[in-house]
Write a protein that holds these residues in place. Structure first.
Motif, mmCIF file in Angstrom:
data_model
loop_
_atom_site.group_PDB
_atom_site.id
_atom_site.type_symbol
_atom_site.label_atom_id
_atom_site.label_comp_id
_atom_site.label_asym_id
_atom_site.label_seq_id
_atom_site.Cartn_x
_atom_site.Cartn_y
_atom_site.Cartn_z
ATOM 1 N N VAL A 20 -17.471 -9.952 -7.104
ATOM 2 C CA VAL A 20 -17.143 -9.939 -5.677
ATOM 3 C C VAL A 20 -16.238 -8.751 -5.361
ATOM 4 O O VAL A 20 -15.255 -8.490 -6.066
ATOM 5 C CB VAL A 20 -16.449 -11.258 -5.268
ATOM 6 C CG1 VAL A 20 -15.982 -11.187 -3.814
ATOM 7 C CG2 VAL A 20 -17.399 -12.436 -5.458
ATOM 8 N N THR A 21 -16.586 -8.026 -4.309
ATOM 9 C CA THR A 21 -15.768 -6.894 -3.876
ATOM 10 C C THR A 21 -15.347 -6.997 -2.415
ATOM 11 O O THR A 21 -14.348 -6.389 -2.022
ATOM 12 C CB THR A 21 -16.535 -5.572 -4.052
ATOM 13 O OG1 THR A 21 -17.739 -5.616 -3.263
ATOM 14 C CG2 THR A 21 -16.913 -5.340 -5.513
ATOM 15 N N THR A 22 -16.101 -7.762 -1.607
ATOM 16 C CA THR A 22 -15.875 -7.798 -0.169
ATOM 17 C C THR A 22 -15.791 -9.232 0.324
ATOM 18 O O THR A 22 -16.661 -10.056 0.008
ATOM 19 C CB THR A 22 -17.004 -7.073 0.579
ATOM 20 O OG1 THR A 22 -17.121 -5.736 0.071
ATOM 21 C CG2 THR A 22 -16.734 -7.023 2.070
ATOM 22 N N ILE A 23 -14.753 -9.524 1.088
ATOM 23 C CA ILE A 23 -14.489 -10.877 1.570
ATOM 24 C C ILE A 23 -14.411 -10.855 3.087
ATOM 25 O O ILE A 23 -13.815 -9.946 3.674
ATOM 26 C CB ILE A 23 -13.165 -11.408 0.992
ATOM 27 C CG1 ILE A 23 -13.222 -11.433 -0.534
ATOM 28 C CG2 ILE A 23 -12.838 -12.800 1.541
ATOM 29 C CD1 ILE A 23 -11.869 -11.617 -1.184
ATOM 30 N N PHE A 39 -5.893 -11.329 -0.313
ATOM 31 C CA PHE A 39 -7.127 -10.738 -0.834
ATOM 32 C C PHE A 39 -6.968 -9.224 -1.019
ATOM 33 O O PHE A 39 -7.417 -8.651 -2.015
ATOM 34 C CB PHE A 39 -8.296 -11.020 0.117
ATOM 35 C CG PHE A 39 -8.694 -12.476 0.199
ATOM 36 C CD1 PHE A 39 -8.677 -13.285 -0.917
ATOM 37 C CD2 PHE A 39 -9.096 -13.022 1.408
ATOM 38 C CE1 PHE A 39 -9.044 -14.624 -0.843
ATOM 39 C CE2 PHE A 39 -9.474 -14.351 1.496
ATOM 40 C CZ PHE A 39 -9.444 -15.161 0.366
ATOM 41 N N ARG A 42 -5.138 -8.339 -4.115
ATOM 42 C CA ARG A 42 -5.932 -8.537 -5.325
ATOM 43 C C ARG A 42 -7.006 -7.464 -5.487
ATOM 44 O O ARG A 42 -7.836 -7.541 -6.391
ATOM 45 C CB ARG A 42 -6.586 -9.924 -5.324
ATOM 46 C CG ARG A 42 -5.643 -11.121 -5.330
ATOM 47 C CD ARG A 42 -4.831 -11.208 -6.611
ATOM 48 N NE ARG A 42 -3.587 -10.463 -6.517
ATOM 49 C CZ ARG A 42 -2.954 -9.898 -7.548
ATOM 50 N NH1 ARG A 42 -3.463 -9.977 -8.763
ATOM 51 N NH2 ARG A 42 -1.844 -9.245 -7.368
ATOM 52 N N TYR A 44 -9.367 -6.433 -3.097
ATOM 53 C CA TYR A 44 -10.629 -6.620 -2.387
ATOM 54 C C TYR A 44 -10.615 -5.924 -1.035
ATOM 55 O O TYR A 44 -9.554 -5.648 -0.470
ATOM 56 C CB TYR A 44 -10.916 -8.114 -2.197
ATOM 57 C CG TYR A 44 -11.102 -8.830 -3.509
ATOM 58 C CD1 TYR A 44 -12.331 -8.821 -4.162
ATOM 59 C CD2 TYR A 44 -10.029 -9.474 -4.125
ATOM 60 C CE1 TYR A 44 -12.497 -9.443 -5.389
ATOM 61 C CE2 TYR A 44 -10.181 -10.098 -5.353
ATOM 62 C CZ TYR A 44 -11.417 -10.075 -5.977
ATOM 63 O OH TYR A 44 -11.575 -10.680 -7.191
ATOM 64 N N ARG A 45 -11.816 -5.668 -0.533
ATOM 65 C CA ARG A 45 -11.976 -5.197 0.834
ATOM 66 C C ARG A 45 -12.162 -6.424 1.715
ATOM 67 O O ARG A 45 -12.867 -7.366 1.349
ATOM 68 C CB ARG A 45 -13.173 -4.263 0.960
ATOM 69 C CG ARG A 45 -13.504 -3.938 2.403
ATOM 70 C CD ARG A 45 -14.395 -2.743 2.602
ATOM 71 N NE ARG A 45 -14.576 -2.512 4.040
ATOM 72 C CZ ARG A 45 -13.689 -1.935 4.825
ATOM 73 N NH1 ARG A 45 -12.547 -1.518 4.307
ATOM 74 N NH2 ARG A 45 -13.901 -1.773 6.116
ATOM 75 N N TRP A 184 -13.495 -19.216 -8.470
ATOM 76 C CA TRP A 184 -13.158 -18.023 -7.693
ATOM 77 C C TRP A 184 -11.660 -17.959 -7.405
ATOM 78 O O TRP A 184 -11.010 -16.936 -7.640
ATOM 79 C CB TRP A 184 -13.971 -18.031 -6.403
ATOM 80 C CG TRP A 184 -13.434 -17.181 -5.294
ATOM 81 C CD1 TRP A 184 -12.908 -17.606 -4.118
ATOM 82 C CD2 TRP A 184 -13.381 -15.746 -5.246
ATOM 83 N NE1 TRP A 184 -12.527 -16.546 -3.336
ATOM 84 C CE2 TRP A 184 -12.798 -15.385 -4.005
ATOM 85 C CE3 TRP A 184 -13.754 -14.744 -6.129
ATOM 86 C CZ2 TRP A 184 -12.581 -14.071 -3.632
ATOM 87 C CZ3 TRP A 184 -13.530 -13.417 -5.757
ATOM 88 C CH2 TRP A 184 -12.967 -13.088 -4.521
ATOM 89 N N LEU A 188 -8.635 -15.375 -8.756
ATOM 90 C CA LEU A 188 -7.680 -14.669 -7.898
ATOM 91 C C LEU A 188 -6.231 -14.892 -8.311
ATOM 92 O O LEU A 188 -5.330 -14.248 -7.788
ATOM 93 C CB LEU A 188 -7.835 -15.137 -6.449
ATOM 94 C CG LEU A 188 -9.127 -14.784 -5.711
ATOM 95 C CD1 LEU A 188 -9.104 -15.386 -4.320
ATOM 96 C CD2 LEU A 188 -9.312 -13.286 -5.634
#
Length: 330
Positions: A20-23, A39, A42, A44-45, A184, A188
């Motif tokens: 996962v890269t995008t939330i 996020f 951590r 992420y985008r 998930w 994180l």
């Protein structure tokens, strides 16, 4: 009542948690904005959605305020506080997102419609979690076409500092979706309670609410002030709870006999008329007393100043507890 069997997650399957890269953060008030900050920390985008035209400025201010604390706790490689875009078009915010965290206000009809809309626009296989603090996923997912991928991921304020997340599915949630969300959040760095069943108010809120009701009764009856109630926890049992919690605390109170002695010796007092767990009527007098008591205890400190002090205290406690746990594991 016949329970509908939980459906498996249809193909395509969710991505591996490490991929996962995008939330997408849907709703970026205090909780949603706190999630966004976490996020980002951590690595992420974040693609955020909120209908308010002021939402972008609000979430920017929240991220900027939270970033020093997040930096003190340790940022992931590549963490960027500016790796966020804010959208007023839901489909645009969900485009390319590999996980969705919904944090809209606690209005059931709003949640039902919003989760259905997210479900309609999110890519197949993407898991959708709700930050709800009170509603069950069974009652929120009634209008969604794919309820099997809807899960509760209940955080605690501020979600960028408090590690606990309570995870539970609804009657039609796939067990695989619950397992994915739990994995998930653990990936994180969150502390995850995966609940076996839906419980009104979840676990931590049930305990918080019991204490809150008792506090309101004591103020209402003139038995204690706001400041006395807060000090009774911060300088009393609250000092024991961060590491061991209320149950293990009572286990120790039983001495060498532990919880068995505690229950046998003090069990009869459980029926003593100390508690009033029903909520008191929120009269104007009670409301005024509680508000005035909080103003007195704040003693001129603004909400941002109190938030900064709270955050530093949480960081200090977390760091000490982590040191203790590492020492016991050595």
């Amino acid at each position: 009542m016949t329970t509908v069997p939980a459906a498996p997650i249809p193909d395509p399957q969710p991505p591996e948690v490490a991929e996962v890269t995008t939330i997408a953060c849907v709703g970026i008030g205090t909780i949603g904005g706190g999630w966004a900050a976490y996020f980002l920390s951590r690595g992420y985008r974040v693609q955020a959605w909120d209908p308010s035209p002021e939402a972008g400025d609000r979430v920017r201010a929240l991220i900027d305020a939270a970033w020093p604390a997040l930096t003190q706790l340790g940022l992931a490689e590549g963490a960027d506080p500016h790796a966020i875009s804010v959208h007023t078009d839901l489909a645009e915010a969900l485009d390319g997102a590999q996980f969705v965290q919904e944090s809209a206000p606690e209005v059931l009809e709003m949640k039902q419609q919003l989760l259905a809309d997210i479900d309609a626009h999110a890519a197949p296989g993407v898991i959708i979690a709700s930050s709800t603090s009170g509603y069950s996923m069974t009652e929120m997912a009634v209008d969604a076409a794919s309820p099997e991928r809807l899960v509760v991921g209940h955080p605690f304020n501020p979600p960028y500092l408090i590690p606990l997340v309570e995870v539970v599915g609804g009657e039609q949630t796939s067990p695989a979706a619950v397992a994915w969300v739990s994995a998930w959040y653990e990936h994180l760095g969150k502390s995850v309670i995966t609940m076996d069943h839906e419980v009104p108010g979840f676990i931590a809120n049930r305990l918080q609410e019991a204490l809150w009701r008792e506090a309101l009764h004591m103020v209402d009856n003139g038995e204690a002030t706001v400041e006395q109630i807060d000090r009774s926890i911060t300088d009393g049992p609250g000092l024991r709870w961060p590491l061991q919690g209320p149950m293990l605390t009572f286990h120790l109170a039983g001495g060498p006999g532990g919880m068995a002695h505690m229950l046998d010796h003090f069990g009869p007092s459980l029926k003593s008329p100390w508690t009033r767990l029903e909520a008191p009527e929120l009269t104007e007098e009670l409301r005024g007393a509680v508000v005035a008591g909080c103003d007195d205890e704040a003693d001129g400190r603004t909400v941002p100043e109190l938030v900064a002090q709270r955050d530093q205290a949480i960081i200090a406690v977390r760091q000490v507890i982590e040191q203790l746990r590492r020492g016991s594991a050595a």
